[in-house]
Design a protein around this motif. Structure first.
Motif, PDB file in Angstrom:
ATOM      1  N   HIS A  18       0.840  -1.113   0.117  1.00 39.88           N
ATOM      2  CA  HIS A  18      -0.107   0.022   0.033  1.00 39.88           C
ATOM      3  C   HIS A  18       0.905   1.345   0.133  1.00 39.88           C
ATOM      4  CE1 HIS A  18      -3.831   2.330   0.331  1.00 39.88           C
ATOM      5  NE2 HIS A  18      -3.247   3.001   1.261  1.00 39.88           N
ATOM      6  N   GLU A  21       2.195   1.781  -3.242  1.00 37.79           N
ATOM      7  CA  GLU A  21       0.948   2.171  -4.051  1.00 37.79           C
ATOM      8  C   GLU A  21       0.658   3.891  -4.142  1.00 37.79           C
ATOM      9  OE1 GLU A  21      -1.340   0.080  -6.815  1.00 37.79           O
ATOM     10  OE2 GLU A  21      -2.348   1.752  -5.693  1.00 37.79           O
ATOM     11  N   LEU A  22       0.881   4.233  -2.822  1.00 37.00           N
ATOM     12  CA  LEU A  22       0.895   5.629  -2.813  1.00 37.00           C
ATOM     13  C   LEU A  22       2.025   6.462  -3.120  1.00 37.00           C
ATOM     14  CD1 LEU A  22      -1.238   6.074   0.561  1.00 37.00           C
ATOM     15  CD2 LEU A  22      -1.914   5.676  -1.664  1.00 37.00           C
ATOM     16  N   ARG A  43      -5.607  10.544  -7.508  1.00 34.32           N
ATOM     17  CA  ARG A  43      -6.581   9.253  -7.081  1.00 34.32           C
ATOM     18  C   ARG A  43      -6.768   9.584  -5.650  1.00 34.32           C
ATOM     19  NH1 ARG A  43      -3.130   4.302  -8.104  1.00 34.32           N
ATOM     20  NH2 ARG A  43      -1.460   5.674  -7.004  1.00 34.32           N
ATOM     21  N   LEU A  44      -6.008  10.281  -4.819  1.00 36.40           N
ATOM     22  CA  LEU A  44      -6.190  10.396  -3.356  1.00 36.40           C
ATOM     23  C   LEU A  44      -6.890  11.890  -3.032  1.00 36.40           C
ATOM     24  CD1 LEU A  44      -2.172   9.986  -2.411  1.00 36.40           C
ATOM     25  CD2 LEU A  44      -4.238   8.226  -3.019  1.00 36.40           C
ATOM     26  N   ILE A  45      -7.462  12.379  -3.932  1.00 32.88           N
ATOM     27  CA  ILE A  45      -8.343  13.880  -3.797  1.00 32.88           C
ATOM     28  C   ILE A  45      -9.644  13.259  -2.885  1.00 32.88           C
ATOM     29  CG2 ILE A  45      -9.878  15.475  -4.633  1.00 32.88           C
ATOM     30  CD1 ILE A  45      -7.660  15.366  -7.061  1.00 32.88           C
ATOM     31  N   GLY A  46      -9.621  14.166  -1.851  1.00 35.95           N
ATOM     32  CA  GLY A  46     -10.973  13.937  -1.092  1.00 35.95           C
ATOM     33  C   GLY A  46     -11.989  15.012  -1.301  1.00 35.95           C
ATOM     34  N   ASP A  47     -11.518  16.025  -1.753  1.00 38.88           N
ATOM     35  CA  ASP A  47     -12.733  17.216  -2.173  1.00 38.88           C
ATOM     36  C   ASP A  47     -12.412  17.420  -3.726  1.00 38.88           C
ATOM     37  OD1 ASP A  47     -14.122  19.372  -2.512  1.00 38.88           O
ATOM     38  OD2 ASP A  47     -13.440  20.396  -0.740  1.00 38.88           O
ATOM     39  N   PRO A  48     -13.359  17.114  -4.422  1.00 44.64           N
ATOM     40  CA  PRO A  48     -13.155  17.194  -5.937  1.00 44.64           C
ATOM     41  C   PRO A  48     -13.209  18.692  -6.415  1.00 44.64           C
ATOM     42  CG  PRO A  48     -15.143  15.874  -5.504  1.00 44.64           C
ATOM     43  CD  PRO A  48     -14.549  16.143  -4.288  1.00 44.64           C
ATOM     44  N   HIS A  54      -7.128  13.628   0.370  1.00 45.09           N
ATOM     45  CA  HIS A  54      -8.291  13.205   1.398  1.00 45.09           C
ATOM     46  C   HIS A  54      -7.416  12.830   2.650  1.00 45.09           C
ATOM     47  CE1 HIS A  54     -11.129  10.670   3.767  1.00 45.09           C
ATOM     48  NE2 HIS A  54     -12.005  11.113   2.617  1.00 45.09           N
ATOM     49  N   GLY A  55      -7.977  13.161   3.664  1.00 49.62           N
ATOM     50  CA  GLY A  55      -7.340  13.246   5.206  1.00 49.62           C
ATOM     51  C   GLY A  55      -6.702  11.601   5.372  1.00 49.62           C
ATOM     52  N   GLY A  56      -7.674  10.654   4.764  1.00 51.92           N
ATOM     53  CA  GLY A  56      -7.279   9.301   5.010  1.00 51.92           C
ATOM     54  C   GLY A  56      -5.928   9.079   4.480  1.00 51.92           C
ATOM     55  N   ALA A  57      -5.486   9.524   3.105  1.00 55.68           N
ATOM     56  CA  ALA A  57      -4.271   9.270   2.765  1.00 55.68           C
ATOM     57  C   ALA A  57      -3.331   9.861   3.568  1.00 55.68           C
ATOM     58  CB  ALA A  57      -4.189   9.996   1.340  1.00 55.68           C
TER      59      ALA A  57
ATOM     60  N   GLY B  26     -18.480  10.877  -5.968  1.00 55.43           N
ATOM     61  CA  GLY B  26     -17.766  12.222  -6.312  1.00 55.43           C
ATOM     62  C   GLY B  26     -16.318  12.434  -5.544  1.00 55.43           C
ATOM     63  N   VAL B  27     -16.253  11.508  -4.647  1.00 56.27           N
ATOM     64  CA  VAL B  27     -14.733  11.599  -3.895  1.00 56.27           C
ATOM     65  C   VAL B  27     -13.905  10.586  -4.442  1.00 56.27           C
ATOM     66  CG1 VAL B  27     -13.593  11.530  -2.048  1.00 56.27           C
ATOM     67  CG2 VAL B  27     -15.967  12.600  -1.938  1.00 56.27           C
ATOM     68  N   PRO B  28     -12.817  10.841  -5.522  1.00 60.88           N
ATOM     69  CA  PRO B  28     -11.883   9.962  -6.098  1.00 60.88           C
ATOM     70  C   PRO B  28     -11.265   9.006  -5.113  1.00 60.88           C
ATOM     71  CG  PRO B  28     -11.588  12.326  -6.695  1.00 60.88           C
ATOM     72  CD  PRO B  28     -12.366  12.441  -5.755  1.00 60.88           C
ATOM     73  N   TYR B  29     -10.769   9.520  -3.764  1.00 57.21           N
ATOM     74  CA  TYR B  29     -10.082   8.784  -3.020  1.00 57.21           C
ATOM     75  C   TYR B  29     -11.021   7.388  -2.593  1.00 57.21           C
ATOM     76  CZ  TYR B  29      -7.056   7.420   0.964  1.00 57.21           C
ATOM     77  OH  TYR B  29      -6.271   6.616   1.793  1.00 57.21           O
ATOM     78  N   TYR B  32     -10.912   5.138  -5.333  1.00 57.48           N
ATOM     79  CA  TYR B  32      -9.559   4.564  -5.478  1.00 57.48           C
ATOM     80  C   TYR B  32      -9.608   3.340  -4.540  1.00 57.48           C
ATOM     81  CZ  TYR B  32      -4.775   3.767  -4.098  1.00 57.48           C
ATOM     82  OH  TYR B  32      -3.505   3.162  -3.880  1.00 57.48           O
ATOM     83  N   LYS B  53      -3.575  -4.309  -3.276  1.00 56.26           N
ATOM     84  CA  LYS B  53      -2.917  -3.112  -3.132  1.00 56.26           C
ATOM     85  C   LYS B  53      -3.313  -2.349  -1.502  1.00 56.26           C
ATOM     86  CE  LYS B  53      -6.614  -0.170  -4.772  1.00 56.26           C
ATOM     87  NZ  LYS B  53      -7.327   0.608  -5.880  1.00 56.26           N
ATOM     88  N   ILE B  55      -2.638  -3.972   1.251  1.00 52.06           N
ATOM     89  CA  ILE B  55      -1.741  -4.665   2.108  1.00 52.06           C
ATOM     90  C   ILE B  55      -0.551  -3.681   2.861  1.00 52.06           C
ATOM     91  CG2 ILE B  55      -0.003  -6.436   2.535  1.00 52.06           C
ATOM     92  CD1 ILE B  55      -1.687  -8.215   0.452  1.00 52.06           C
ATOM     93  N   ALA B  70      -8.442   5.210   6.778  1.00 53.51           N
ATOM     94  CA  ALA B  70      -9.083   5.973   5.809  1.00 53.51           C
ATOM     95  C   ALA B  70     -10.639   5.358   5.867  1.00 53.51           C
ATOM     96  CB  ALA B  70      -8.165   5.808   4.785  1.00 53.51           C
ATOM     97  N   GLU B  73     -12.655   6.965   8.470  1.00 57.12           N
ATOM     98  CA  GLU B  73     -12.645   8.336   8.521  1.00 57.12           C
ATOM     99  C   GLU B  73     -13.821   8.550   7.344  1.00 57.12           C
ATOM    100  OE1 GLU B  73      -9.157  10.715   8.146  1.00 57.12           O
ATOM    101  OE2 GLU B  73     -10.477  12.323   7.411  1.00 57.12           O
TER     102      GLU B  73
END
Lengths: 140, 168
Positions: A18, A21-22, A43-48, A54-57, B26-29, B32, B53, B55, B70, B73
């Motif tokens: 992972h 991946e990031l 790919r990691l965008i939280g607010d389009p 995104h905070g998760g990333a 609407g949220v790409p993450y 993903y 991916k 792991i 994530a 969240e």
């Protein structure tokens, strides 16, 4: 010896699917300090609307970096797992910029390692997020 | 006294599902990671299908702690948004067609997020649900839990505080 430990920790982190991946890259590691960079990725965008990550990333980055800091500590025998992690989101990261996390394992016992971390974008004076966590100390 | 005839169930379901889908897709993450939501009435369950991916420890193997965080969240944020948008979805004030066209309602912002790891995440699908403990005009507090095969054996739990989007 410590350089060897750093090399092992670096190798281990870089085989995590992972994290790869990031696009995470260790830029500094050793003596309980780890610095990991995560490039901007659509790919990691939280607010389009704004393109903010995104905070998760950021959580994934903080978690990896905290684990790396523990593994690189001279008194950590081997592996580690996160017990808990708290993240404060201070401001949105600027879209397009790499996020760099810097974690320090500031205290370690036979069973628990304590970590503090901060994440920055290009503006290194104002952190994007900060974190504190407890990690297990394994293989002792 | 004549009561208003209730809307046909399909119309209601379609409107709710369209609103939920707009919120999530609407949220790409989220796309993903492969997170989707299952809806029963107003109750949401988040689904995270296992993928290589995700792991974090290739030797066990286990899901990356960051992915679990994530996932929780996302579950907390969507459940919170869903609960405050619900009255507008039901009244028809929020039109799913405009949502699908890309004009998403503003999502709450995470202030802080605390995750406790209870068990290692196995290479299996994971599920999560959140409960809005308190939702005020400016701030909200949300609790979330994730599990895999057994609902009674959670893999992680989290508490998050959010800044609510401004109403304008």
């Amino acid at each position: 010896m410590t350089a060897d430990k750093a090399r092992i920790a670096k190798q281990f982190i870089e085989t995590i699917p992972h994290s790869r991946e990031l696009g995470m890259r260790i830029t500094e590691i050793g003596d309980g300090l780890a610095v990991i960079a995560m490039p901007y990725d659509a790919r990691l965008i939280g607010d389009p609307e704004t393109g903010v990550i995104h905070g998760g990333a950021v959580s994934a980055l903080m978690d990896t970096c905290g684990g790396a800091a523990v593994m690189s500590h001279p008194r950590s025998p081997a592996g580690t797992a996160t017990i808990d992690l708290r993240i404060d989101y201070m401001r949105p990261a600027t879209p397009g910029q790499t996020i760099v996390a810097r974690a320090t394992c500031y205290h370690i016992t036979r069973s628990v390692a304590f970590v503090r971390a901060q994440a920055f974008d290009d503006d290194t004076d104002r952190p994007v997020a900060s974190a504190t966590g407890a990690f297990t100390v394994e293989g002792g | 006294m004549a009561r208003e005839r209730p809307e046909p169930v399909q119309v209601v379901k379609q409107r709710r599902d369209a609103a939920l889908n707009a919120l999530v897709s609407g949220v790409p993450y989220m796309t993903y990671l492969g997170v989707s939501f299952d809806r029963r009435g107003d109750e949401l369950t988040a689904l995270l299908p296992f993928d290589d991916k995700l792991i974090g420890n290739p030797f066990l193997p286990a899901i990356h702690g960051g992915v679990t965080a994530a996932f929780l969240e996302i579950t907390a944020m969507i459940t919170l948004s869903w609960s405050y948008l619900w009255p507008e979805i039901e009244s028809g004030k929020l039109d799913p067609d405009t949502l699908t066209a890309g004009s998403l309602p503003r999502l709450p912002k995470t202030i802080d997020f605390t995750v406790d790891y209870l068990r290692s995440g196995l290479p299996r699908d994971a599920y999560a649900r959140a409960r809005v403990t308190r939702s005020g005009r400016r701030y909200a507090s949300v609790h979330a839990q994730a599990w895999q095969d057994n609902r009674d054996r959670p893999i992680a739990q989290a508490t998050a505080h959010f800044l609510m989007p401004r109403e304008d």
